[in-house]
Motif scaffolding. Structure first.
Motif, PDB file in Angstrom:
ATOM      1  N   ILE A  71       0.848  -1.192   0.000  1.00 48.89           N
ATOM      2  CA  ILE A  71       0.000   0.000   0.000  1.00 48.89           C
ATOM      3  C   ILE A  71       0.884   1.243   0.000  1.00 48.89           C
ATOM      4  O   ILE A  71       0.644   2.202  -0.734  1.00 48.89           O
ATOM      5  CB  ILE A  71      -0.966  -0.011   1.206  1.00 48.89           C
ATOM      6  N   ARG A  72       1.944   1.204   0.801  1.00 45.57           N
ATOM      7  CA  ARG A  72       2.864   2.338   0.866  1.00 45.57           C
ATOM      8  C   ARG A  72       3.786   2.396  -0.346  1.00 45.57           C
ATOM      9  O   ARG A  72       3.913   3.430  -0.981  1.00 45.57           O
ATOM     10  CB  ARG A  72       3.696   2.269   2.154  1.00 45.57           C
ATOM     11  N   LEU A 112      -5.658   5.002   2.002  1.00 46.59           N
ATOM     12  CA  LEU A 112      -5.652   4.305   0.727  1.00 46.59           C
ATOM     13  C   LEU A 112      -6.390   5.110  -0.334  1.00 46.59           C
ATOM     14  O   LEU A 112      -6.987   6.139  -0.033  1.00 46.59           O
ATOM     15  CB  LEU A 112      -6.256   2.905   0.870  1.00 46.59           C
ATOM     16  N   HIS A 122      -0.239   1.887   5.610  1.00 47.60           N
ATOM     17  CA  HIS A 122      -0.968   0.960   6.465  1.00 47.60           C
ATOM     18  C   HIS A 122      -0.320   0.916   7.841  1.00 47.60           C
ATOM     19  O   HIS A 122       0.907   0.963   7.950  1.00 47.60           O
ATOM     20  CB  HIS A 122      -0.987  -0.455   5.880  1.00 47.60           C
ATOM     21  N   ASP A 162      -0.129   4.131  -3.028  1.00 48.38           N
ATOM     22  CA  ASP A 162      -1.568   4.152  -2.763  1.00 48.38           C
ATOM     23  C   ASP A 162      -1.899   4.756  -1.408  1.00 48.38           C
ATOM     24  O   ASP A 162      -2.978   5.305  -1.224  1.00 48.38           O
ATOM     25  CB  ASP A 162      -2.134   2.730  -2.856  1.00 48.38           C
ATOM     26  N   SER A 210      -5.649   2.223   7.648  1.00 49.89           N
ATOM     27  CA  SER A 210      -4.952   2.530   6.399  1.00 49.89           C
ATOM     28  C   SER A 210      -5.377   3.872   5.844  1.00 49.89           C
ATOM     29  O   SER A 210      -6.515   4.310   6.029  1.00 49.89           O
ATOM     30  CB  SER A 210      -5.262   1.475   5.330  1.00 49.89           C
TER      31      SER A 210
END
Length: 195
Positions: A71-72, A97, A79, A76, A95
């Motif tokens: 995610i990082r 996102l 988390h 995006d 998160s």
């Protein structure tokens, strides 16, 4: 020739509140993530796993070791695993996102483990993460929750987010689709602390 990264990434940070520590997901979290994500109360409102699929220990491994870090690194968002500061016990997930960097807009997503519910942890973590994001220059932070998910909606309201409306038929859940209540927080919503 050096290639420039086109999508920014958020800095890896640990956030602390009065009762909580938010840090990256680790291998040591896998069992607690598995126990949390197989809880029917969590699965009722969050499509974990994807509708029609079982949630396995391998799903929890993938989440902690691949999905949460990506995610990082993909740009995006970010988390965090939510832990009680005093005991170190894993109590949930938080998160940022669906980050839109050009617009400086991001969305908060969260869930709390069955053993951590009813203690205000989601609100406390949401305040910490949303204020951190505003400090990073974000201009709009959103929370979207199924309209029937009153607990998540209360978290958004208690954290100072403003209700904006409803996205109809917007999320697939395990028992059909749900409308999503949309909340936002912008810099002018947060009053400076006095004292």
């Amino acid at each position: 020739m050096t290639s420039a990264r086109s999508t920014p990434i958020m800095p890896a940070v640990i956030l602390e509140t009065e009762r909580l520590r938010l840090r990256s997901a680790l291998e040591s979290d896998i069992d607690d993530v598995y126990a949390s994500c197989t809880d029917p109360g969590l699965q009722r409102w969050i499509p974990i796993p994807a509708p029609g699929e079982p949630y396995t220990r391998e799903s929890a491994e993938h989440f902690c070791l691949s999905l949460a870090p990506s995610i990082r690194t993909s740009g995006d968002g970010q988390h965090w695993a939510i832990l009680e500061r005093e005991s170190g016990r894993f109590v949930g997930s938080m998160s940022l996102l669906r980050t839109e960097w050009p617009a400086m807009v991001t969305e908060i997503g969260y869930w709390i483990s069955p053993w951590g519910r009813g203690r205000g942890y989601a609100t406390e973590a949401t305040v910490a993460v949303s204020r951190w994001a505003l400090d990073q220059g974000f201009q709009r932070i959103e929370i979207k929750a199924a309209t029937g998910n009153t607990a998540s909606r209360r978290v958004a309201e208690a954290a100072g987010f403003v209700a904006e409306g409803v996205e109809r038929n917007a999320m697939p859940l395990h028992e059909g689709r749900a409308d999503l209540a949309v909340y936002s927080l912008v810099p002018s919503d947060v009053r400076p602390e006095i004292g």
